[in-house]
Design a protein around this motif. Structure first.
Motif, PDB file in Angstrom:
ATOM      1  N   LYS A 217      62.871  40.583 107.183  1.00  0.00           N
ATOM      2  CA  LYS A 217      61.856  39.526 107.122  1.00  0.00           C
ATOM      3  C   LYS A 217      61.250  39.301 108.503  1.00  0.00           C
ATOM      4  CE  LYS A 217      64.516  37.063 103.556  1.00  0.00           C
ATOM      5  NZ  LYS A 217      65.258  35.809 103.246  1.00  0.00           N
ATOM      6  N   VAL A 218      60.061  38.670 108.498  1.00  0.00           N
ATOM      7  CA  VAL A 218      59.488  38.182 109.746  1.00  0.00           C
ATOM      8  C   VAL A 218      60.383  37.057 110.252  1.00  0.00           C
ATOM      9  CG1 VAL A 218      57.510  37.019 110.775  1.00  0.00           C
ATOM     10  CG2 VAL A 218      57.156  38.836 109.086  1.00  0.00           C
ATOM     11  N   ASN A 219      60.786  37.105 111.529  1.00  0.00           N
ATOM     12  CA  ASN A 219      61.801  36.164 112.011  1.00  0.00           C
ATOM     13  C   ASN A 219      61.241  34.965 112.780  1.00  0.00           C
ATOM     14  OD1 ASN A 219      61.341  37.048 114.724  1.00  0.00           O
ATOM     15  ND2 ASN A 219      62.789  38.729 114.449  1.00  0.00           N
ATOM     16  N   GLY A 220      59.923  34.917 112.997  1.00  0.00           N
ATOM     17  CA  GLY A 220      59.337  33.780 113.694  1.00  0.00           C
ATOM     18  C   GLY A 220      59.302  33.907 115.205  1.00  0.00           C
ATOM     19  N   TYR A 221      59.792  35.036 115.730  1.00  0.00           N
ATOM     20  CA  TYR A 221      59.794  35.283 117.168  1.00  0.00           C
ATOM     21  C   TYR A 221      58.998  36.552 117.464  1.00  0.00           C
ATOM     22  CZ  TYR A 221      63.661  31.944 117.472  1.00  0.00           C
ATOM     23  OH  TYR A 221      64.437  30.817 117.399  1.00  0.00           O
ATOM     24  N   ARG A 222      58.438  36.603 118.661  1.00  0.00           N
ATOM     25  CA  ARG A 222      57.884  37.877 119.118  1.00  0.00           C
ATOM     26  C   ARG A 222      59.001  38.745 119.681  1.00  0.00           C
ATOM     27  NH1 ARG A 222      53.611  34.273 119.971  1.00  0.00           N
ATOM     28  NH2 ARG A 222      51.559  35.052 119.324  1.00  0.00           N
ATOM     29  N   THR A 223      59.989  38.098 120.278  1.00  0.00           N
ATOM     30  CA  THR A 223      61.163  38.831 120.748  1.00  0.00           C
ATOM     31  C   THR A 223      62.422  38.047 120.379  1.00  0.00           C
ATOM     32  OG1 THR A 223      62.446  39.568 122.679  1.00  0.00           O
ATOM     33  CG2 THR A 223      60.685  37.977 123.098  1.00  0.00           C
ATOM     34  N   LEU A 224      62.984  38.395 119.236  1.00  0.00           N
ATOM     35  CA  LEU A 224      64.244  37.781 118.839  1.00  0.00           C
ATOM     36  C   LEU A 224      65.340  38.184 119.822  1.00  0.00           C
ATOM     37  CD1 LEU A 224      65.934  36.083 116.960  1.00  0.00           C
ATOM     38  CD2 LEU A 224      66.164  38.062 115.443  1.00  0.00           C
ATOM     39  N   ARG A 225      65.241  39.373 120.371  1.00  0.00           N
ATOM     40  CA  ARG A 225      66.209  39.760 121.394  1.00  0.00           C
ATOM     41  C   ARG A 225      66.176  38.778 122.560  1.00  0.00           C
ATOM     42  NH1 ARG A 225      65.736  41.857 126.155  1.00  0.00           N
ATOM     43  NH2 ARG A 225      67.560  42.849 127.120  1.00  0.00           N
ATOM     44  N   GLY A 226      64.986  38.361 122.961  1.00  0.00           N
ATOM     45  CA  GLY A 226      64.889  37.372 124.026  1.00  0.00           C
ATOM     46  C   GLY A 226      65.578  36.071 123.664  1.00  0.00           C
ATOM     47  N   LYS A 227      65.462  35.654 122.416  1.00  0.00           N
ATOM     48  CA  LYS A 227      66.135  34.444 121.952  1.00  0.00           C
ATOM     49  C   LYS A 227      67.654  34.621 121.966  1.00  0.00           C
ATOM     50  CE  LYS A 227      67.139  30.584 119.871  1.00  0.00           C
ATOM     51  NZ  LYS A 227      67.156  29.306 120.656  1.00  0.00           N
ATOM     52  N   VAL A 228      68.115  35.777 121.533  1.00  0.00           N
ATOM     53  CA  VAL A 228      69.558  36.040 121.490  1.00  0.00           C
ATOM     54  C   VAL A 228      70.195  35.795 122.851  1.00  0.00           C
ATOM     55  CG1 VAL A 228      71.239  37.920 121.318  1.00  0.00           C
ATOM     56  CG2 VAL A 228      69.532  37.602 119.516  1.00  0.00           C
ATOM     57  N   TRP A 229      69.516  36.231 123.911  1.00  0.00           N
ATOM     58  CA  TRP A 229      70.100  36.108 125.241  1.00  0.00           C
ATOM     59  C   TRP A 229      70.151  34.664 125.741  1.00  0.00           C
ATOM     60  CZ3 TRP A 229      73.297  39.008 127.615  1.00  0.00           C
ATOM     61  CH2 TRP A 229      73.332  40.375 127.378  1.00  0.00           C
ATOM     62  N   THR A 230      69.477  33.736 125.067  1.00  0.00           N
ATOM     63  CA  THR A 230      69.589  32.330 125.452  1.00  0.00           C
ATOM     64  C   THR A 230      70.785  31.652 124.787  1.00  0.00           C
ATOM     65  OG1 THR A 230      68.180  31.459 123.656  1.00  0.00           O
ATOM     66  CG2 THR A 230      67.071  32.204 125.670  1.00  0.00           C
ATOM     67  N   ASP A 231      71.486  32.357 123.882  1.00  0.00           N
ATOM     68  CA  ASP A 231      72.618  31.756 123.184  1.00  0.00           C
ATOM     69  C   ASP A 231      73.739  32.782 123.034  1.00  0.00           C
ATOM     70  OD1 ASP A 231      74.242  30.024 121.799  1.00  0.00           O
ATOM     71  OD2 ASP A 231      73.013  29.959 119.977  1.00  0.00           O
ATOM     72  N   THR A 232      74.046  33.456 124.136  1.00  0.00           N
ATOM     73  CA  THR A 232      75.103  34.472 124.142  1.00  0.00           C
ATOM     74  C   THR A 232      76.329  33.994 124.909  1.00  0.00           C
ATOM     75  OG1 THR A 232      73.649  36.378 123.792  1.00  0.00           O
ATOM     76  CG2 THR A 232      75.701  36.782 125.001  1.00  0.00           C
TER      77      THR A 232
END
Length: 447
Positions: A217-232
Motif C-alpha cells: 500500500k501507499v504508506n503516506g511517506y516519501r521516505t518511510l526509511r527516513g521515518k524508521v530511523w527516527t524510532d529505532t
C-alpha cells in the motif's frame, strides 16, 4: 552493516587510545578516496517473495559470485559475505545484498565498480529466478515475511531492538540505503566536514526519497526509511548535539561513543551478548555481562560500527541518510557529497550556508522530511529552494576537482527542476500504469 573484520587484541589502557583510533584516519588530500556502499532487496520472480537464505536464495547468490573471484566470509560455517581485494559483499539481516566498494579515486571508477557488480549479480540471480531492486523500504513484505540471515550479531540485535524503539526490526529487515565513505585531512577538517554533512543530511534524505510503499500500500511517506530511523534507538541514532559544541574533536566524540550502549563483543569467533551495557562500563570493569573479559581495540572498532548516527565517524566519514535507488542515483549520492566536501571552496560555501542553523532546527527538519520531503522548511526556506543552492555548490566542487564528474549530479538536478523525487514518480506510476498494484515496483526498479 559490515562483515566482521580481523579483531585487534591490543588492550585498551587509556581513553586517549580511543580518540587516537579516530585520528589515525587523517590523510593528506592526495590519499582521499571514495567508498560507495549500497543495498538492494532480493525477490523471487515467480511470486515477488523475499528469498530465504537457503535453498536457492541468498546462500546460492554468495556461492555463485565466487566464480568472479570473490572469496567467502564464514560465520559458524555459513557464507555470510564475500571479499575481493578491498571490496566486499555483505548481508543485512533480511538478506539485503550490500556492496561495500573499494576506496577509489574518482566517480568514474566508482560508477564502473557499480556497473560490474550489478552485471555479476544479474548473471548469478537469473538462473536462480531472482531479481534485485534498490528501494528504501520493502514495498510488499511484512516484517514476519522477511527471512533472517544466519549472522550471530543479528541474533543479539534482534533481541535488543524492541526494547529501545518501535521500528528497529524494520530498520534491520526492511530498509536499504546508499552510502558513501569519505576521508578527512586532520581534526579541524573532520569537524567541519562532520558539521556540514550532518546539517545537510536531511536534504539528502529528501532528495533521495524512494520508499513510499509498505505491505502493498501507499504508506503516506516519501521516505518511510527516513521515518524508521527516527524510532529505532535514540541512544545511537540521529544528530548528536556534541558535534556542534565548542571544542568538539576526536576526544569529545570518543567520550560520546563510550556512553553508547553496546551490542556485543567477539571472542574466538563467537559473538558475546553485551546488549545495553555502555562501553565505558565495560572499560571500567562495571559491565556484569562482560566481567570475564578485558576491553581491546578490536572491541572498540566493532562498537563504533554500531553507532548509527546520520553521519558516522569512523576512520572516515560515512554518509548514511539516503534511500537506495536507481543506479543513476546510486552514483549521484557519492557525487553529491564529494562535490560538497572534497573541494575547499565548496566545503566553506556549504558551511556558510548551514552555519546559522541550530541543532534544534536541523533535528526538526529531520523529523519533517520523511513525510514532507522537499517541501519541508528550515530558516524560512523550503528544502527545494535550499537544494538549488547546495547542488550548485556541489557541482562547482566537482568541476574544481578536474575529473569531469559533474554529470553524475544530473538526476538530482532533474529532481530539483521538477520537484519530483523517485518516490513521487513511483506514486504516479502506481496511480496510473499499475492500477494500484504496488508489487510492480519491484520489477520496474530491478537492476
Amino acid at each position: 552493516m559490515s562483515n566482521p573484520g580481523e579483531s585487534d587484541p591490543t588492550p585498551i589502557t587509556s581513553a586517549r587510545q580511543l580518540a587516537e583510533w579516530f585520528a589515525a584516519g587523517s590523510k593528506p588530500r592526495h590519499q582521499w578516496r571514495i567508498g560507495t556502499e549500497h543495498e538492494k532487496f532480493g525477490f523471487r520472480l515467480t511470486d515477488l517473495a523475499p528469498p530465504p537464505y537457503e535453498p536457492d536464495g541468498i546462500r546460492a547468490m554468495l556461492e555463485g559470485l565466487t566464480r568472479f573471484g570473490w572469496e567467502p566470509i564464514l560465520d559458524r560455517g555459513n557464507p555470510i559475505g564475500l571479499k575481493r581485494g578491498q571490496a566486499s559483499v555483505s548481508l543485512e539481516p533480511g538478506g539485503q545484498f550490500e556492496l561495500s566498494g573499494a576506496p577509489l579515486a574518482t566517480m568514474h571508477e566508482a560508477a564502473a565498480e557499480l556497473a560490474e557488480h550489478l552485471e555479476e549479480v544479474r548473471a548469478v540471480a537469473a538462473p536462480l529466478g531472482l531479481g534485485f531492486a534498490p528501494l528504501g523500504f520493502h514495498p510488499i513484505a511484512t516484517r514476519e515475511q522477511m527471512p533472517w540471515m544466519p549472522k550471530g550479531r543479528y541474533a543479539i540485535m534482534r533481541e535488543y531492538m524492541p526494547r529501545v524503539g518501535h521500528m528497529g526490526l524494520d530498520m534491520m529487515l526492511r530498509t536499504c540505503t546508499v552510502q558513501v565513505n569519505l576521508d578527512f585531512g586532520d581534526e579541524a577538517d573532520m569537524v567541519e566536514k562532520l558539521r556540514v554533512s550532518l546539517a545537510l543530511q536531511p536534504l539528502a534524505t529528501a532528495l533521495f526519497a524512494n520508499s513510499p510503499f509498505a505491505e502493498g500500500k501507499v504508506n503516506g511517506y516519501r521516505t518511510l526509511r527516513g521515518k524508521v530511523w527516527t524510532d529505532t534507538d535514540p541512544d545511537r541514532t540521529g544528530i548528536p548535539s556534541v558535534v556542534f559544541e565548542d571544542g568538539f574533536g576526536f576526544d569529545r566524540f570518543a567520550a560520546w561513543v563510550l556512553d553508547v550502549p553496546m551490542y556485543f563483543i567477539m571472542r574466538d569467533g563467537q559473538w558475546i551478548d553485551a546488549a545495553g551495557m555502555s562501553f565505558r562500563a565495560f572499560l571500567e570493569g562495571r559491565a556484569e555481562k562482560l566481567k570475564d573479559y578485558s576491553a581491546t581495540m578490536g572491541d572498540w572498532a566493532d562498537h563504533v560500527t554500531t553507532v548509527f548516527t546520520d553521519v558516522r565517524l569512523k576512520r572516515f566519514l560515512e554518509m548514511r541518510g539516503a534511500d537506495a535507488g536507481a543506479p543513476s542515483f546510486l552514483n549521484a549520492l557519492p557525487a553529491f557529497w564529494v562535490g560538497l566536501i572534497y573541494d575547499d571552496a565548496a566545503q566553506k560555501a556549504a558551511r556558510a550556508l548551514t552555519k546559522g542553523w541550530s541543532v534544534a532546527e536541523i533535528r526538526a527538519l529531520r523529523e519533517a522530511v520523511p513525510k514532507d520531503g522537499l517541501t519541508a522548511t528550515i530558516g524560512g526556506r523550503s528544502l527545494l529552494d535550499v537544494a538549488r543552492d547546495v547542488l550548485a555548490i556541489a557541482r562547482g566542487g566537482l568541476v574544481a576537482r578536474g575529473f569531469d564528474e559533474a554529470g553524475f549530479l544530473d538526476p538530482l538536478d532533474a529532481v530539483v527542476a521538477t520537484g519530483q523525487t523517485q518516490a513521487d514518480r513511483w506514486l504516479d506510476r502506481c496511480a496510473t500504469a499499475w492500477g494500484g498494484d504496488v508489487g510492480k515496483v519491484l520489477g520496474e526498479a530491478a537492476v
